[in-house]
Design a protein around this motif. Structure first.
Motif, PDB file in Angstrom:
ATOM      1  N   ARG A  31       2.970  14.670  -0.568  1.00 60.50           N
ATOM      2  CA  ARG A  31       2.483  15.014   0.715  1.00 60.50           C
ATOM      3  C   ARG A  31       2.537  13.470   0.828  1.00 60.50           C
ATOM      4  N   LEU A  32       3.606  12.505  -0.160  1.00 57.45           N
ATOM      5  CA  LEU A  32       2.707  10.846   0.676  1.00 57.45           C
ATOM      6  C   LEU A  32       4.755  10.512   0.574  1.00 57.45           C
ATOM      7  N   LYS A  33       5.489  10.942   0.235  1.00 57.54           N
ATOM      8  CA  LYS A  33       6.508  11.013   0.727  1.00 57.54           C
ATOM      9  C   LYS A  33       7.117  10.295   1.275  1.00 57.54           C
ATOM     10  N   ARG A  34       6.938  11.481   2.781  1.00 59.80           N
ATOM     11  CA  ARG A  34       7.400  11.392   4.215  1.00 59.80           C
ATOM     12  C   ARG A  34       6.606   9.425   5.037  1.00 59.80           C
ATOM     13  N   TYR A  35       5.714   9.760   5.083  1.00 59.60           N
ATOM     14  CA  TYR A  35       4.860   8.945   5.453  1.00 59.60           C
ATOM     15  C   TYR A  35       3.535   7.683   4.686  1.00 59.60           C
ATOM     16  N   PRO A  37       5.877   6.337   2.076  1.00 60.08           N
ATOM     17  CA  PRO A  37       6.782   5.930   0.616  1.00 60.08           C
ATOM     18  C   PRO A  37       6.354   4.517   0.217  1.00 60.08           C
ATOM     19  N   LYS A  38       6.520   3.773   0.805  1.00 60.98           N
ATOM     20  CA  LYS A  38       5.888   2.202   0.970  1.00 60.98           C
ATOM     21  C   LYS A  38       4.938   2.407  -0.792  1.00 60.98           C
ATOM     22  N   THR A  39       3.167   3.584  -0.756  1.00 65.10           N
ATOM     23  CA  THR A  39       1.863   3.058  -1.280  1.00 65.10           C
ATOM     24  C   THR A  39       2.574   4.062  -2.482  1.00 65.10           C
ATOM     25  N   LEU A  40       3.758   5.172  -2.402  1.00 66.08           N
ATOM     26  CA  LEU A  40       3.853   6.185  -3.148  1.00 66.08           C
ATOM     27  C   LEU A  40       5.075   5.068  -4.468  1.00 66.08           C
ATOM     28  N   GLU A  41       6.007   4.869  -3.452  1.00 63.06           N
ATOM     29  CA  GLU A  41       7.223   4.108  -4.820  1.00 63.06           C
ATOM     30  C   GLU A  41       6.019   2.490  -5.163  1.00 63.06           C
ATOM     31  N   GLN A  42       5.897   2.078  -5.148  1.00 65.32           N
ATOM     32  CA  GLN A  42       4.521   1.135  -5.685  1.00 65.32           C
ATOM     33  C   GLN A  42       3.686   1.007  -6.489  1.00 65.32           C
ATOM     34  N   ASN A  43       3.478   2.814  -6.472  1.00 69.14           N
ATOM     35  CA  ASN A  43       2.299   3.515  -8.201  1.00 69.14           C
ATOM     36  C   ASN A  43       2.691   3.823  -8.239  1.00 69.14           C
ATOM     37  N   LEU A  44       4.379   4.026  -9.019  1.00 70.15           N
ATOM     38  CA  LEU A  44       4.725   5.702  -9.831  1.00 70.15           C
ATOM     39  C   LEU A  44       4.159   5.728 -10.964  1.00 70.15           C
ATOM     40  N   THR A  45       4.523   4.379 -11.777  1.00 69.98           N
ATOM     41  CA  THR A  45       3.746   3.703 -12.969  1.00 69.98           C
ATOM     42  C   THR A  45       1.943   2.690 -12.620  1.00 69.98           C
ATOM     43  N   PRO A  46       1.609   2.605 -13.711  1.00 65.43           N
ATOM     44  CA  PRO A  46       0.351   2.064 -14.248  1.00 65.43           C
ATOM     45  C   PRO A  46       1.116   0.894 -13.613  1.00 65.43           C
ATOM     46  N   ASP A  47       1.556   0.745 -14.256  1.00 67.87           N
ATOM     47  CA  ASP A  47       1.854  -0.991 -14.117  1.00 67.87           C
ATOM     48  C   ASP A  47       1.913  -1.242 -12.697  1.00 67.87           C
ATOM     49  N   LEU A  48       2.719  -0.502 -12.359  1.00 71.40           N
ATOM     50  CA  LEU A  48       3.393  -0.803 -10.650  1.00 71.40           C
ATOM     51  C   LEU A  48       1.650  -0.658 -10.304  1.00 71.40           C
ATOM     52  N   ALA A  49       0.641  -0.058  -9.690  1.00 71.58           N
ATOM     53  CA  ALA A  49      -0.411   0.356  -9.389  1.00 71.58           C
ATOM     54  C   ALA A  49      -0.675  -1.445 -10.113  1.00 71.58           C
ATOM     55  N   ASN A  50      -1.093  -1.095 -10.675  1.00 70.19           N
ATOM     56  CA  ASN A  50      -1.522  -2.476 -10.591  1.00 70.19           C
ATOM     57  C   ASN A  50      -1.128  -3.549  -9.650  1.00 70.19           C
ATOM     58  N   THR A 161      10.308   5.712  10.454  1.00 68.09           N
ATOM     59  CA  THR A 161      11.251   6.296   9.892  1.00 68.09           C
ATOM     60  C   THR A 161      11.774   6.443   8.686  1.00 68.09           C
ATOM     61  N   PRO A 162      11.361   8.046   7.908  1.00 65.25           N
ATOM     62  CA  PRO A 162      10.861   8.389   6.454  1.00 65.25           C
ATOM     63  C   PRO A 162      12.187   8.308   5.394  1.00 65.25           C
ATOM     64  N   PRO A 163      12.016   8.504   4.923  1.00 65.32           N
ATOM     65  CA  PRO A 163      13.007   7.754   3.632  1.00 65.32           C
ATOM     66  C   PRO A 163      14.473   8.458   3.817  1.00 65.32           C
ATOM     67  N   GLY A 164      15.048   8.576   4.096  1.00 63.80           N
ATOM     68  CA  GLY A 164      16.452   9.405   4.384  1.00 63.80           C
ATOM     69  C   GLY A 164      16.601  10.036   5.006  1.00 63.80           C
ATOM     70  N   GLU A 165      16.277   9.561   6.684  1.00 63.34           N
ATOM     71  CA  GLU A 165      15.583  10.430   7.451  1.00 63.34           C
ATOM     72  C   GLU A 165      15.872   9.660   8.683  1.00 63.34           C
TER      73      GLU A 165
END
Length: 180
Positions: A31-35, A37-50, A161-165
């Motif tokens: 649900r998050l990867k298109r709109y 993407p930054k929130t998604l990539e910055q929270n993929l691990t607990p350390d990144l999320a913190n 601009t979504p990633p790769g689009e």
């Protein structure tokens, strides 16, 4: 500050929210990867999320951007995120961005949360204009905008601009504070 409605609460981002945000974004990655993407990539691990949470708490405190969590009252489960971003304090305007988890979609939760936060933005933050920018294919988000009395203003060409689009045209909706 905590804003309650039905069996949910809206709260400013807190330092302890890292794990919950990580779990939320991983569970809702598609649900998050298109709109978001930054929130998604910055929270993929607990350390990144913190790290993300620490940055967002600071932005909230400095009034640079406001990130709110939407949680259930009973289990304190994170069900959604709502941003008030792209703040222009001179023009007194800001933009909403929101996402809700799969199992909570279509229940009117986001609409109620946006109505509450619109009032907060007008009454407490003294904003005069709120915006929602949405892709025309995102019917649930358009429904939220319309149900919250936002008015369609115009099409913004190549706005996101979504990633790769290729860049996408987006629709701009606005709500104005009529109380002067």
């Amino acid at each position: 500050m905590q804003l309650n409605f039905d069996s949910y609460c809206i709260s400013p981002i807190q330092p302890k929210d890292g794990w919950k945000i990580c779990n939320f974004v991983v569970a809702n990655e598609d649900r998050l990867k298109r709109y978001f993407p930054k929130t998604l990539e910055q929270n993929l691990t607990p350390d990144l999320a913190n790290i993300f949470v620490a940055k967002k708490v600071k932005q909230f405190e400095n009034k640079g951007e406001f990130l709110f969590t939407l949680k259930t009252n009973d289990s304190n489960q994170l069900v959604g995120l709502i941003y008030i971003k792209k703040l222009n304090w001179t023009k007194k305007e800001g933009e909403f961005a929101y996402c809700i988890g799969y199992e909570y979609e279509g229940k009117g939760i986001t609409t109620k949360a946006i109505k509450i936060l619109s009032n907060h933005a007008f009454d407490t933050l003294n904003l005069k204009t709120l915006q929602i920018i949405v892709h025309p294919s995102n019917k649930p988000s358009i429904k939220v905008a319309e149900n919250c009395n936002f008015t369609w203003i115009k099409t913004l060409e190549k706005e996101h601009t979504p990633p790769g689009e290729k860049p996408l045209d987006m629709e701009l909706y606005e709500l104005y504070n009529e109380m002067e």
